[in-house]
Design a protein around this motif. Structure first.
Motif, PDB file in Angstrom:
ATOM      1  N   VAL A 122      30.052  43.548  74.116  1.00  0.00           N
ATOM      2  CA  VAL A 122      30.420  42.593  73.076  1.00  0.00           C
ATOM      3  C   VAL A 122      29.611  41.302  73.214  1.00  0.00           C
ATOM      4  CG1 VAL A 122      32.302  41.197  72.126  1.00  0.00           C
ATOM      5  CG2 VAL A 122      32.739  43.552  72.840  1.00  0.00           C
ATOM      6  N   ALA A 123      29.487  40.815  74.444  1.00  0.00           N
ATOM      7  CA  ALA A 123      28.723  39.588  74.677  1.00  0.00           C
ATOM      8  C   ALA A 123      27.257  39.761  74.300  1.00  0.00           C
ATOM      9  CB  ALA A 123      28.844  39.181  76.147  1.00  0.00           C
ATOM     10  N   ASP A 124      26.682  40.885  74.687  1.00  0.00           N
ATOM     11  CA  ASP A 124      25.282  41.185  74.358  1.00  0.00           C
ATOM     12  C   ASP A 124      25.087  41.214  72.842  1.00  0.00           C
ATOM     13  OD1 ASP A 124      22.570  42.062  75.111  1.00  0.00           O
ATOM     14  OD2 ASP A 124      23.173  44.009  74.294  1.00  0.00           O
ATOM     15  N   SER A 125      26.021  41.816  72.135  1.00  0.00           N
ATOM     16  CA  SER A 125      25.937  41.896  70.676  1.00  0.00           C
ATOM     17  C   SER A 125      26.023  40.511  70.040  1.00  0.00           C
ATOM     18  CB  SER A 125      27.049  42.793  70.129  1.00  0.00           C
ATOM     19  OG  SER A 125      26.928  44.105  70.628  1.00  0.00           O
ATOM     20  N   LEU A 126      26.912  39.658  70.531  1.00  0.00           N
ATOM     21  CA  LEU A 126      27.044  38.299  70.003  1.00  0.00           C
ATOM     22  C   LEU A 126      25.766  37.492  70.205  1.00  0.00           C
ATOM     23  CD1 LEU A 126      30.667  37.471  71.211  1.00  0.00           C
ATOM     24  CD2 LEU A 126      29.918  37.585  68.828  1.00  0.00           C
ATOM     25  N   LEU A 127      25.156  37.663  71.359  1.00  0.00           N
ATOM     26  CA  LEU A 127      23.907  36.953  71.642  1.00  0.00           C
ATOM     27  C   LEU A 127      22.766  37.450  70.757  1.00  0.00           C
ATOM     28  CD1 LEU A 127      24.373  36.846  75.482  1.00  0.00           C
ATOM     29  CD2 LEU A 127      23.901  34.821  74.109  1.00  0.00           C
ATOM     30  N   LYS A 128      22.654  38.760  70.609  1.00  0.00           N
ATOM     31  CA  LYS A 128      21.582  39.323  69.785  1.00  0.00           C
ATOM     32  C   LYS A 128      21.769  38.988  68.307  1.00  0.00           C
ATOM     33  CE  LYS A 128      20.306  43.131  72.851  1.00  0.00           C
ATOM     34  NZ  LYS A 128      20.422  44.582  73.104  1.00  0.00           N
ATOM     35  N   ALA A 129      23.032  38.830  67.887  1.00  0.00           N
ATOM     36  CA  ALA A 129      23.318  38.445  66.503  1.00  0.00           C
ATOM     37  C   ALA A 129      23.184  36.933  66.292  1.00  0.00           C
ATOM     38  CB  ALA A 129      24.724  38.894  66.118  1.00  0.00           C
ATOM     39  N   GLN A 130      22.841  36.211  67.347  1.00  0.00           N
ATOM     40  CA  GLN A 130      22.638  34.763  67.327  1.00  0.00           C
ATOM     41  C   GLN A 130      23.909  34.001  66.941  1.00  0.00           C
ATOM     42  OE1 GLN A 130      18.607  33.383  66.118  1.00  0.00           O
ATOM     43  NE2 GLN A 130      18.324  35.464  65.313  1.00  0.00           N
ATOM     44  N   GLN A 131      25.059  34.571  67.302  1.00  0.00           N
ATOM     45  CA  GLN A 131      26.329  33.885  67.098  1.00  0.00           C
ATOM     46  C   GLN A 131      26.599  32.880  68.218  1.00  0.00           C
ATOM     47  OE1 GLN A 131      28.473  34.422  64.338  1.00  0.00           O
ATOM     48  NE2 GLN A 131      26.588  35.424  63.664  1.00  0.00           N
ATOM     49  N   VAL A 132      26.032  33.140  69.380  1.00  0.00           N
ATOM     50  CA  VAL A 132      26.171  32.252  70.533  1.00  0.00           C
ATOM     51  C   VAL A 132      24.834  32.194  71.272  1.00  0.00           C
ATOM     52  CG1 VAL A 132      28.646  32.699  70.854  1.00  0.00           C
ATOM     53  CG2 VAL A 132      26.968  34.132  72.026  1.00  0.00           C
ATOM     54  N   LYS A 133      24.680  31.162  72.077  1.00  0.00           N
ATOM     55  CA  LYS A 133      23.478  31.053  72.913  1.00  0.00           C
ATOM     56  C   LYS A 133      23.770  31.302  74.387  1.00  0.00           C
ATOM     57  CE  LYS A 133      20.864  27.921  69.920  1.00  0.00           C
ATOM     58  NZ  LYS A 133      20.188  26.595  69.822  1.00  0.00           N
ATOM     59  N   ARG A 134      25.037  31.066  74.764  1.00  0.00           N
ATOM     60  CA  ARG A 134      25.402  31.233  76.177  1.00  0.00           C
ATOM     61  C   ARG A 134      26.873  31.639  76.257  1.00  0.00           C
ATOM     62  NH1 ARG A 134      23.665  26.665  77.440  1.00  0.00           N
ATOM     63  NH2 ARG A 134      21.526  27.207  77.917  1.00  0.00           N
ATOM     64  N   ILE A 135      27.171  32.678  77.026  1.00  0.00           N
ATOM     65  CA  ILE A 135      28.529  33.222  77.051  1.00  0.00           C
ATOM     66  C   ILE A 135      28.896  33.688  78.457  1.00  0.00           C
ATOM     67  CG2 ILE A 135      27.671  35.499  76.331  1.00  0.00           C
ATOM     68  CD1 ILE A 135      30.276  35.846  74.718  1.00  0.00           C
ATOM     69  N   ALA A 136      30.132  33.442  78.852  1.00  0.00           N
ATOM     70  CA  ALA A 136      30.633  33.892  80.153  1.00  0.00           C
ATOM     71  C   ALA A 136      31.421  35.172  79.970  1.00  0.00           C
ATOM     72  CB  ALA A 136      31.517  32.824  80.782  1.00  0.00           C
TER      73      ALA A 136
END
Length: 320
Positions: A122-136
């Motif tokens: 899920v985190a990888d998908s959010l980053l690739k979709a440019q919804q976030v830049k940094r996630i824990a």
């Protein structure tokens, strides 16, 4: 190409631990019996006043220190857990508040022992979709709260802990960071590993129940097959792997998967003797230990795989 990269790692274990010898005083078992069947020597146990959110918070703080970031540089927090503090709100929002993070968003994922792999996807998908830049991404569980301490077949297996990775959006070649993740589940095997109750069943005092031999068999087959599949999909060889990092449930499972994949045990990360099965926390916990000991290094290619109740499982390829 946009991809996600692990830039920080942290973990936390409760100070209290329970050895096999200590456990044998309250249940019909022995150090030899437990060690021979599982490879486990001790498990950390959170005190009554310490909750999943507390373990997760400490792991995240350690990860932030590792990468020298303050909380407000995070855009999101995902906590994989099967032992949340409360039915709601999510444990992740309590972690968010604990670290003083006032922006972004936070939520939980429940896939039991496979939870960290699911959360990573899920985190990888959010980053690739440019919804976030940094996630824990945090795996945290206090499995001691749902263990039947009279059942020697399960109570010896589990411990408490938390592990965290911080992912950052990057641009560049695909041969870095998280290369691929593949998730699976099959509900026909639900009763092989479960807690026998829940809120909608009006039974909130239930404990872990497990068909040990069936779980062992499926774990070996499903983790090894999913690793082979993801390696082949990415046009790599098993021999290209620097490390194999499996869910830390049982040393015999780790050994059986390594043998099935024809991977030398020197490449198999194992902290199960010290941590026991910490559910969603086990993979990031073990990874943090090996990174801190300078065994796993930047640039290493690692195959991750986990299986848990559901049955739910998955594998990932990462270059650290």
């Amino acid at each position: 190409m946009i991809f996600s990269k692990i830039v920080g790692i942290g973990s936390y274990l409760p100070e209290n631990f329970l050895t096999n010898d200590e456990l044998s005083k309250t249940v019909d078992t022995s150090d030899e019996w437990i060690t021979t069947r599982t490879g486990i020597k001790k498990r950390h146990i959170a005190p009554e006043q310490q909750y999943t959110s507390d373990l997760a918070t400490e792991a995240l703080k350690n990860a932030l220190t590792h990468v020298e970031l303050t909380p407000n540089y995070l855009d999101a927090i995902i906590v994989a857990t099967t032992t949340p503090d409360r039915i709601f709100p999510a444990t992740a929002v309590r972690v968010q508040n604990n670290i003083g993070m006032r922006g972004g968003f936070a939520f939980d994922i429940q896939a039991v022992c496979a939870g960290f792999i699911y959360a990573l996807q899920v985190a990888d998908s959010l980053l690739k979709a440019q919804q976030v830049k940094r996630i824990a991404v945090i795996g945290a569980d206090v499995m001691s709260r749902i263990v039947d301490w009279k059942d020697r077949n399960t109570c010896v297996l589990f411990g408490d802990g938390a592990g965290c990775v911080i992912l950052e959006q990057r641009e560049g070649e695909k041969n870095d960071g998280i290369l691929d993740i593949k998730l699976y589940s099959d509900g026909q095997y639900e009763e092989f590993l479960m807690v026998d109750g829940g809120v909608s069943r009006k039974n909130k005092e239930s404990k872990i129940r497990m068909a040990g031999s069936e779980v062992f068999r499926h774990a070996v087959i499903k983790m090894s097959d999913s690793i082979k599949s993801i390696v082949e999909k990415n046009k790599l060889s098993i021999h290209d792997l620097d490390w194999l990092l499996l869910h830390q449930a049982n040393y015999r499972i780790i050994k059986a998967v390594a043998e099935k994949l024809e991977i030398n045990m020197d490449k198999a990360i194992s902290m199960v003797s010290e941590h026991a099965n910490t559910s969603a926390a086990s993979i990031p916990l073990a990874l943090d230990c090996y990174v801190k000991d300078a065994k796993v290094k930047t640039g290493d290619l690692i195959a991750l795989s986990a299986i848990g109740g559901g049955l739910a499982w998955g594998s990932a390829l990462i270059r650290l």
